[in-house]
Scaffold this motif. Sequence first.
Motif, PDB file in Angstrom:
ATOM      1  N   CYS A  83       0.713  -0.959   0.325  1.00  0.00           N
ATOM      2  CA  CYS A  83       0.050   0.326   0.054  1.00  0.00           C
ATOM      3  C   CYS A  83       0.997   1.051  -0.230  1.00  0.00           C
ATOM      4  CB  CYS A  83      -0.614   0.155   1.371  1.00  0.00           C
ATOM      5  SG  CYS A  83      -3.028  -1.258   0.880  1.00  0.00           S
ATOM      6  N   THR A  84       1.955   1.243   0.830  1.00  0.00           N
ATOM      7  CA  THR A  84       3.045   2.642   1.073  1.00  0.00           C
ATOM      8  C   THR A  84       3.546   2.591  -0.605  1.00  0.00           C
ATOM      9  OG1 THR A  84       3.434   2.356   2.819  1.00  0.00           O
ATOM     10  CG2 THR A  84       4.856   3.436   1.832  1.00  0.00           C
ATOM     11  N   SER A 120       2.046   3.411   5.076  1.00  0.00           N
ATOM     12  CA  SER A 120       1.212   4.270   4.442  1.00  0.00           C
ATOM     13  C   SER A 120       0.735   4.995   4.799  1.00  0.00           C
ATOM     14  CB  SER A 120      -0.034   2.863   3.856  1.00  0.00           C
ATOM     15  OG  SER A 120      -0.623   2.950   5.305  1.00  0.00           O
ATOM     16  N   LEU A 121       0.077   5.162   5.977  1.00  0.00           N
ATOM     17  CA  LEU A 121      -0.402   6.282   6.336  1.00  0.00           C
ATOM     18  C   LEU A 121       0.906   7.671   6.587  1.00  0.00           C
ATOM     19  CD1 LEU A 121      -2.125   7.745   9.124  1.00  0.00           C
ATOM     20  CD2 LEU A 121      -1.291   6.828  10.616  1.00  0.00           C
ATOM     21  N   CYS A 122       2.318   7.299   6.675  1.00  0.00           N
ATOM     22  CA  CYS A 122       3.514   8.100   6.437  1.00  0.00           C
ATOM     23  C   CYS A 122       3.183   9.076   4.497  1.00  0.00           C
ATOM     24  CB  CYS A 122       5.245   7.381   6.667  1.00  0.00           C
ATOM     25  SG  CYS A 122       6.279   8.791   6.687  1.00  0.00           S
ATOM     26  N   LEU A 123       2.960   8.040   3.624  1.00  0.00           N
ATOM     27  CA  LEU A 123       3.321   8.234   2.635  1.00  0.00           C
ATOM     28  C   LEU A 123       1.778   9.209   2.346  1.00  0.00           C
ATOM     29  CD1 LEU A 123       5.483   7.737  -0.238  1.00  0.00           C
ATOM     30  CD2 LEU A 123       5.481   6.929   2.260  1.00  0.00           C
ATOM     31  N   PHE A 124       0.799   9.199   2.997  1.00  0.00           N
ATOM     32  CA  PHE A 124      -0.196  10.026   2.652  1.00  0.00           C
ATOM     33  C   PHE A 124      -0.148  10.925   3.114  1.00  0.00           C
ATOM     34  CE2 PHE A 124      -4.194  11.510   3.503  1.00  0.00           C
ATOM     35  CZ  PHE A 124      -4.980  11.390   2.328  1.00  0.00           C
ATOM     36  N   GLU A 125       0.865  11.275   3.751  1.00  0.00           N
ATOM     37  CA  GLU A 125       0.774  12.607   4.794  1.00  0.00           C
ATOM     38  C   GLU A 125       2.244  13.409   4.089  1.00  0.00           C
ATOM     39  OE1 GLU A 125       3.409  14.724   8.220  1.00  0.00           O
ATOM     40  OE2 GLU A 125       3.005  12.744   8.460  1.00  0.00           O
ATOM     41  N   LEU A 126       2.400  12.383   3.286  1.00  0.00           N
ATOM     42  CA  LEU A 126       3.352  13.786   2.036  1.00  0.00           C
ATOM     43  C   LEU A 126       2.388  13.515   0.690  1.00  0.00           C
ATOM     44  CD1 LEU A 126       6.325  13.841  -0.095  1.00  0.00           C
ATOM     45  CD2 LEU A 126       6.792  11.309   0.045  1.00  0.00           C
TER      46      LEU A 126
END
Length: 588
Positions: free
Chosen positions: A32-33, A215-221
């Motif tokens: 997902c990431t 994936s939460l970290c990459l959504f922030e990006l």
Amino acid sequence: MVFIADIKREFFEFLKNERVLVFVHTDVDGLCTWKILQHLFHCDHKLYTIVVVQGKKELKQGFDEHSDKVKSIVLINCGGAFDIVEYLQPQEDTVFYIIDSHRPFDVHNVYNAVQVKLIVCSEALKEEEKSVPEFDDVFWDDEGEDEENQEPEQEGVDDDEDDEEKGTSSPSPKRSRKDPTSRTERRLRRREWERRRDEVLFEYNKYSSYARASSLCLFELAWRLGQDSNDLLWIAMAGVTEQILTSKTDRQSYMDAISVLQPHLVRLNHRPNDDEDSQSLLASTCLKITFDQDLNLNLVRHWSVLDSFCHSIRTASRFRVWTLRGKKRLNEFLADIGLPLAQSSQKYSSMDIRWRNDLKTMMTQETVRTKYKYDDDVILFPTYLARFGFQQKLSAVDMAWALMGLLENVNSKPIADRAVDVLSCFNRNNPSVLENGLNLAKSLLNSVFQQVQSFIDRQVVCELGPFLVAVLEEGTPSAQHFSSPVAVLLLARYTLDAYVSLSRLKKSRLKPLVMSVPKDGEPGVCLLIGIPPYQQTNSTENFFGTAFQQAAAKTRARAEFDFFDNYVIQLPTGDRRKFFDALLAVLQ
């Protein structure tokens, strides 16, 4: 420390017009990431090479094959828990960007400011920095010692020159440099520091755990780049949900992640002042996501209510469905809530709409909850629900199970093709992939349920001192379904919950479980996994990574720590008995 504070400026914008090499671990959150990062790369026209890896050996092999003329390497859910520079031996100008939910980070990665950059969620940045030991506690400063050794030598040379001018003699510089008292003090200081360092590193590495989903970290990006959308939000939700379904994080950590995503959900799904025509158009063309307390039943919208009850870990343990008495009690429960057996046994979509709409209300009645002694957490689960057009609702739990079903389908395709299927599952124009994933997920859960039933019937789970042991023997027909760490983790967790729910001894709740399963395709080799004790708090800290290393060192067993999850190892079957004996000595 090398934690990246500004993920947009220090990571994404730093990767300019050069090809990027990306390694992705084959778990749902990792893929997902990568799906989110792939979308951002396409928007920015970046060149990349993607390599899917299952363990450290594949990571090393992929690095040797693809690292030529590549200076920027991204590691997704791999590489953070061990010294990546020492293991891969890259060129000095190679930089690793690590997005990994495995904890703890290796201290060499944390303090390598030249070649390693660690990417974490901005909300957790201070907490991550506090959890790492201080530099002086784990690394010895040799420069200060060298200066102490050089100062007397320099002083001796200067004194010599002065004595020659005066016509007098002085002791040799070498003799003046070697002061026995100072050397002894330095040795004692060094030994004391080494003892303290060992204690600090042991406490730091004692438990392995998981941080927030990558994936939460990459959504922030994606949000910071202005590229976020409902589709990317849905992908991040699937990665977050997979962590709690596989017991990688507890419910509180899951709720913390939900609280981070909630403002984005409101922002991306808020459409004020829409007329009826525009709303009709949105209903048929757009992905709409809502948050709700859904039934805590796996794949209930794609299965029957009865099957979903039996294959969900919380309800199966509560009603003890592995016994005849438990099955009768489950049927009694369905009768008490007023759901006919004919309705509960057929597919959810075929149920009468009256029963379907009132199902959640019926199961949360106060009288029923009091009689069967369960709270709302057993039967309800906070999650996200998606709807595309006029299709049936799909929960994030269903989506995560579908992705795991595609990834754990070991009989049909190699791992790289299965990873492609997982990425294709988010394509709404090809619903057949999602449907196939849901069917494979039901097969996976059914295999787990049947194997747990076999363990219970044959009383395979036994106590071995401070921990429980369950061994799936080689040649068992269902063994081929449990040849990956995720599948073995699901089997171990369901087995432990079933054993605890049926055991009359309260101390069984305090004992962890070690499970051995044969590795598919390699006779004489088994996978060994250790999971923490069953607790109401659902603590996910796992101490078996350290325990396995100590047991292997004691017995010199031919254990391979190739997986990125250190609580899963590969072991020759012939070494299993002596390994268990050593593990018993370590845990006692």
